[in-house]
Design a protein around this motif. Structure first.
Motif, mmCIF file in Angstrom:
data_model
loop_
_atom_site.group_PDB
_atom_site.id
_atom_site.type_symbol
_atom_site.label_atom_id
_atom_site.label_comp_id
_atom_site.label_asym_id
_atom_site.label_seq_id
_atom_site.Cartn_x
_atom_site.Cartn_y
_atom_site.Cartn_z
ATOM 1 N N VAL A 418 -32.044 2.747 13.095
ATOM 2 C CA VAL A 418 -31.576 3.807 14.002
ATOM 3 C C VAL A 418 -31.292 5.128 13.294
ATOM 4 O O VAL A 418 -30.721 6.031 13.887
ATOM 5 N N ASN A 474 -25.168 11.267 18.780
ATOM 6 C CA ASN A 474 -25.858 10.148 19.409
ATOM 7 C C ASN A 474 -26.916 10.703 20.361
ATOM 8 O O ASN A 474 -26.595 11.315 21.388
ATOM 9 N N LEU A 481 -31.447 6.963 16.925
ATOM 10 C CA LEU A 481 -30.144 7.045 17.576
ATOM 11 C C LEU A 481 -29.242 8.135 17.017
ATOM 12 O O LEU A 481 -28.512 8.787 17.757
#
Length: 638
Positions: A418, A474, A481
């Motif tokens: 991520v 985020n 992410l």
């Protein structure tokens, strides 16, 4: 017989021939397959992040604090570790106050010239953007301790939040009581509540005597209140670091070329044990560490008589519930040894206890080895998906433990997948927390960084003692992410280097967005005001348990907010980050919600197992509410 041998040799020849054909075919296939073209590694294009600027308002808010670590040349390990910060509303006026934790001189030493601040300093929020130092008025100026961190919770359910302060040489439980002038003050009730009153702090006054002190001194770090048995009373979990004394420290040789003696690493010390104290109806605490399963040992050999050694080198703890069974579990960040996951299970008598399952559930190691874990937090990073972040040592990325299977439970370190590894690897990371700083409904990350060794630049040219914080936005995209936020977007004030340790968030000015407070080792505090103006909507909730079936602070409550087709899950959390605690009120960012209200708010109280959840409907956005257990009407605070 001759016929049988002929058949055998014919079979052998056929096998060899077939093998030869097979080999020839494989070689031809390899020739026909084109050599894969490997492109050069390219830097990933940055994802645009929203402009949200932070402004340093420390002086403007009248915060004056300089941490002191007691260092006088010997380079003792505790000097590198503190401090933390604790956010609480000690007087129930609806505004968040700030507790700052200080060190003190070692025995035989004096305070520096023109410098003497209490070991605990409490700033009252006046509600107008300013704070007032109320350390003396609240009795905290009389508390003498080499402080590390603190957590807050209403342990006796009297409606006022209490304090637990950790330190080297012992901890203090401070009861919030009414003062003679009608205001609030804190009384030291450590002994009366059955908690240890002495952590081995030596009575010697001379520096020479202190240097030779061999008996271990308690080295307590992070702590949190948690109702682990859900009886309505807050219990207390305390992290301890290593087995330490000045004589043990000074007996270990540690030098760095060009600077002489350096601060030691935790590998050079034996571990310690965490502690769990059960709350008996607000009257006393009982040490149930062994019975409740939070002491962890390993044998030094395979023989049954081999010495058992303590494992923990704990610096951070967070309450979590990855299997969503309603019973609070614990994740503990350990420095250079495996992390712990304490799973809350019933014992043979139907009572609750913990079983340490860190290795079994995938939380103990990252990349198959232990890291230098410091701070920790837990939250819902995407809708319906929860995980924990752990701040690690320099040249070790953040660990991102995502819940892969709620039934067991099971974690996977998803940091690489991520986008957390690259941005976070270089820094020496301490304080860390989830927060929705832009109020778009997704939890972002803030990391407070700083090195241990003041002269690290002499041996590692790229490293520095003071380091800038790290802010990660985020994106909402599970494949990409986390996006680093540059100074040009968030403002230079946030990224000024500091020897960062604890950190927390709070809405100090009551405007609905979250501000940040960062504390430095042997340095000043820093308050960063969030000046976002994105037009995002929000809802802010202050929860209050009934004090009978549920703890009054509502620690452990799970909040579900339904609005505009989106579902958000948040929790009321105690101690977390590093040596710190963020505010207890919960802020839910709603992004560009069209409606002027949320559809539904559901609270699952951390109460007796048969206590039903409670529902409120059509709460107005951009409003602060107080939700009381058992009361149908939500109270507007402002």
């Amino acid at each position: 017989m001759i016929y049988k041998y002929k058949i055998f040799w014919i079979f052998v020849v056929l096998v060899l021939a077939t093998g030869g054909v097979t080999l020839w075919w494989w070689q031809q296939r390899q020739r026909d397959v084109p050599v894969p073209k490997i492109e050069a590694v390219r830097e990933r294009p940055a994802i645009p992040v929203p402009t949200v600027r932070f402004r340093d308002v420390t002086a403007e808010a009248h915060l004056q604090f300089q941490h002191y670590n007691g260092a006088f040349g010997l380079k003792l390990l505790p000097e590198t570790m503190g401090p933390g910060v604790c956010i609480l509303d000690y007087d129930n006026d609806g505004w968040q106050d700030i507790l700052l934790i200080n060190g003190c001189p070692w025995p035989g030493q004096d305070w520096p010239n023109n410098y003497h601040q209490p070991c605990l300093k409490l700033y009252r929020n006046e509600g107008n953007g300013h704070f007032t130092d109320v350390s003396a008025a609240t009795g905290l100026q009389q508390i003498h301790i080499y402080g590390m961190g603190a957590c807050a919770g209403d342990y006796d359910n009297d409606g006022y939040i209490d304090l637990f302060v950790t330190g080297v040489g012992g901890c203090r439980l401070l009861h919030n009581v009414s003062g003679a002038d009608g205001g609030r003050r804190f009384e030291d009730v450590t002994a009366g509540m059955g908690l240890p009153t002495s952590g081995g702090w030596p009575a010697v006054l001379s520096a020479a005597g202190f240097d030779k002190h061999t008996e271990p001194i308690e080295f307590a770090t992070s702590a949190t209140f948690v109702d682990y048995d859900r009886d309505g009373w807050l219990d207390l979990f305390v992290c301890r670091y290593v087995t330490w004394s000045p004589a043990i420290d000074l007996a270990i040789d540690s030098t760095l070329t060009g600077i002489g003696r350096a601060y030691l690493q935790p590998q050079q010390f034996e571990g310690s044990q965490c502690a769990l104290y059960r709350n008996h109806a607000g009257k006393r605490f009982e040490d149930v560490s062994e019975a409740a399963g939070v002491t962890v040992y390993e044998r030094e050999g395979t023989d049954a008589t081999a010495r058992r050694r303590p494992v923990a080198k704990a610096l951070g703890v967070v309450v979590c519930d990855p299997d969503e069974d309603g019973w609070p579990d614990l994740l503990v960040a350990n420095d250079t040894v495996r992390n712990f996951f304490f799973h809350n299970v019933p014992d043979e008598q139907g009572r609750r206890r913990y079983v340490e399952k860190g290795q079994e559930v995938g939380a103990a190691y990252a990349e198959a080895r232990a890291r230098g874990a410091m701070g920790i937090d837990w939250g819902e990073y995407l809708p319906g998906r929860r995980g924990a972040v752990i701040a690690n040592f320099a040249n070790e990325p953040i660990t991102f433990l995502t819940v892969a299977d709620r039934r067991r439970p099971r974690f996977i370190d998803s940091a690489l997948a991520v986008g957390l590894v690259g941005p976070s690897r270089f820094w020496l990371k301490f304080g860390i927390f989830f927060w929705d700083y832009d109020l778009d409904g997704r939890l972002d990350l803030l990391v407070c960084n700083g090195h241990l060794e003041p002269e690290i630049g002499k041996v590692q040219a790229q490293q520095t003692y003071a380091q800038p914080p790290l802010l990660l936005w985020n994106t909402g995209d599970a494949q990409r992410l986390w996006e680093p936020v540059p100074p040009g977007v968030a403002g230079e004030d946030l990224f000024q280097p500091l020897v960062g340790r604890g950190s927390a968030y709070l809405d100090y000015d009551g405007d609905g967005d979250l501000d940040a407070i960062l504390v430095a080792n042997n340095g000043p505090v820093r308050l960063l005001r969030n000046d976002q103006n994105l037009g995002h909507r929000w809802l802010r909730l202050i929860l209050e348990g009934d004090g009978k079936t549920c703890n009054r602070s509502a620690l452990g409550a799970v909040i579900t907010v339904e609005a505009g087709g989106q579902v958000y899950h948040r929790e009321v959390q105690g101690g977390r980050s590093y040596l710190s605690q963020c505010e207890l009120p919960v802020t839910i960012g709603l992004g560009r919600l069209d409606a002027d209200h949320v559809d539904r708010v559901t609270v699952r109280w951390p109460a007796f197992p048969d206590t039903p959840p409670q529902v409120w409907q059509h709460l107005k956005v951009n409003t602060v509410y107080r939700l009381r257990q058992g009361q149908a009407q939500a109270e507007i605070v402002r």
